[in-house]
Design a protein around this motif. Structure first.
Motif, PDB file in Angstrom:
ATOM      1  N   GLU A  98      33.247  38.653  29.893  1.00  0.00           N
ATOM      2  CA  GLU A  98      33.831  39.404  28.777  1.00  0.00           C
ATOM      3  C   GLU A  98      32.842  39.467  27.613  1.00  0.00           C
ATOM      4  OE1 GLU A  98      37.552  37.969  30.937  1.00  0.00           O
ATOM      5  OE2 GLU A  98      35.499  37.320  30.669  1.00  0.00           O
ATOM      6  N   MET A 115      44.001  42.553  26.751  1.00  0.00           N
ATOM      7  CA  MET A 115      44.905  41.639  27.447  1.00  0.00           C
ATOM      8  C   MET A 115      46.143  41.349  26.607  1.00  0.00           C
ATOM      9  SD  MET A 115      43.972  41.210  30.496  1.00  0.00           S
ATOM     10  CE  MET A 115      44.704  39.695  31.128  1.00  0.00           C
ATOM     11  N   TRP A 125      38.218  43.213  25.021  1.00  0.00           N
ATOM     12  CA  TRP A 125      38.943  42.672  26.178  1.00  0.00           C
ATOM     13  C   TRP A 125      40.104  41.780  25.734  1.00  0.00           C
ATOM     14  CZ3 TRP A 125      39.222  44.873  30.515  1.00  0.00           C
ATOM     15  CH2 TRP A 125      38.131  45.514  31.092  1.00  0.00           C
ATOM     16  N   LEU A 134      37.316  38.987  33.700  1.00  0.00           N
ATOM     17  CA  LEU A 134      38.134  40.115  34.143  1.00  0.00           C
ATOM     18  C   LEU A 134      37.315  41.123  34.929  1.00  0.00           C
ATOM     19  CD1 LEU A 134      40.158  40.800  30.894  1.00  0.00           C
ATOM     20  CD2 LEU A 134      41.104  40.144  33.105  1.00  0.00           C
ATOM     21  N   ALA A 135      36.148  41.496  34.400  1.00  0.00           N
ATOM     22  CA  ALA A 135      35.363  42.559  35.019  1.00  0.00           C
ATOM     23  C   ALA A 135      33.962  42.576  34.429  1.00  0.00           C
ATOM     24  CB  ALA A 135      36.030  43.906  34.787  1.00  0.00           C
ATOM     25  N   GLN A 168      41.114  49.513  36.083  1.00  0.00           N
ATOM     26  CA  GLN A 168      41.285  48.494  37.124  1.00  0.00           C
ATOM     27  C   GLN A 168      42.067  47.293  36.598  1.00  0.00           C
ATOM     28  OE1 GLN A 168      37.081  48.256  37.685  1.00  0.00           O
ATOM     29  NE2 GLN A 168      37.194  49.163  39.732  1.00  0.00           N
ATOM     30  N   VAL A 169      41.772  46.885  35.373  1.00  0.00           N
ATOM     31  CA  VAL A 169      42.408  45.712  34.787  1.00  0.00           C
ATOM     32  C   VAL A 169      43.841  46.013  34.360  1.00  0.00           C
ATOM     33  CG1 VAL A 169      42.255  44.087  32.840  1.00  0.00           C
ATOM     34  CG2 VAL A 169      40.201  44.685  34.121  1.00  0.00           C
ATOM     35  N   HIS A 181      45.083  33.413  33.721  1.00  0.00           N
ATOM     36  CA  HIS A 181      43.812  34.053  34.103  1.00  0.00           C
ATOM     37  C   HIS A 181      42.732  33.329  33.325  1.00  0.00           C
ATOM     38  CE1 HIS A 181      40.637  36.860  34.828  1.00  0.00           C
ATOM     39  NE2 HIS A 181      41.424  37.615  35.575  1.00  0.00           N
ATOM     40  N   ARG A 185      36.033  49.686  33.040  1.00  0.00           N
ATOM     41  CA  ARG A 185      36.872  48.888  33.928  1.00  0.00           C
ATOM     42  C   ARG A 185      38.328  48.755  33.492  1.00  0.00           C
ATOM     43  NH1 ARG A 185      33.568  49.638  37.615  1.00  0.00           N
ATOM     44  NH2 ARG A 185      31.650  48.437  37.657  1.00  0.00           N
TER      45      ARG A 185
END
Length: 193
Positions: free
Chosen positions: A44, A56, A52, A13-14, A24-25, A9, A21
């Motif tokens: 981010e 992750m 973030w 992300l959003a 969703q992630v 990725h 969010r």
């Protein structure tokens, strides 16, 4: 459903914080592959980058922040920070990302913004980028092209390096895309020669 060996990725992300969010992630925690690598994008940084990155990592993605990992003794995956991080005393550092990487292995670099190819050209074998959203809304791709060398797809940069710029799956700003469909890219790597 693609049954990939490796999933990457390349950031963005959003738009929004984890509180806004995160749900969703969270689906990214269920992505199945032998390894998952992630770097931060500019969005981010607009929404709390450290949170973030931690999120992750908690979802099982290996965060590459000016760092690298040797995958299965055959490939080097390196990732550099986004230039937006410079405002916080951070930012991309390709030298740090490649420090100690085996020189005899192919290098795949995750660099969110395609124009970072100016530093990685002929130092890596493949750079995977995002950021452009394929232009997102026609004819916005014309403006994107003023800053980025490639808006979407695969290109040769220099003698050694290929750049793949993904359109990605999301959007920024208006929640639609025109003549720039979303994509999940499937790249098949083959040994040269």
């Amino acid at each position: 459903g693609l049954d990939p060996d490796i999933v990457v990725h390349a950031g963005d992300l959003a738009d929004g914080s984890i509180a806004q969010r995160g749900e969703q992630v969270a689906a990214l925690a269920g992505v199945r592959a032998t390894q998952r690598y992630y770097i931060a994008g500019n969005h981010e940084y607009y929404s709390g980058v450290d949170a973030w990155l931690s999120q992750m990592d908690a979802h099982g993605w290996r965060v590459l922040l000016n760092d690298h990992a040797v995958h299965d003794g055959r490939l080097v995956f390196a990732g550099i920070d986004d230039p937006t991080g410079a405002a916080e005393g951070r930012g991309p550092d390709l030298d740090a990302a490649l420090l100690g990487a085996p020189s005899d292995l192919p290098v795949i670099l995750l660099a969110h913004q395609p124009h970072l190819i100016r530093d990685s050209r002929d130092r890596v074998d493949l750079q995977i980028s995002g950021h452009t959203h394929g232009g997102q809304i026609w004819p916005f791709h014309i403006l994107v092209r003023l800053r980025e060398p490639v808006v979407q797809g695969l290109s040769l940069q220099g003698d050694r390096t290929r750049l793949y710029t993904s359109r990605g799956v999301g959007f920024w700003g208006p929640p639609f895309r025109v003549f720039a469909p979303s994509e999940i890219s499937l790249l098949t790597l083959v040994r040269a020669g």
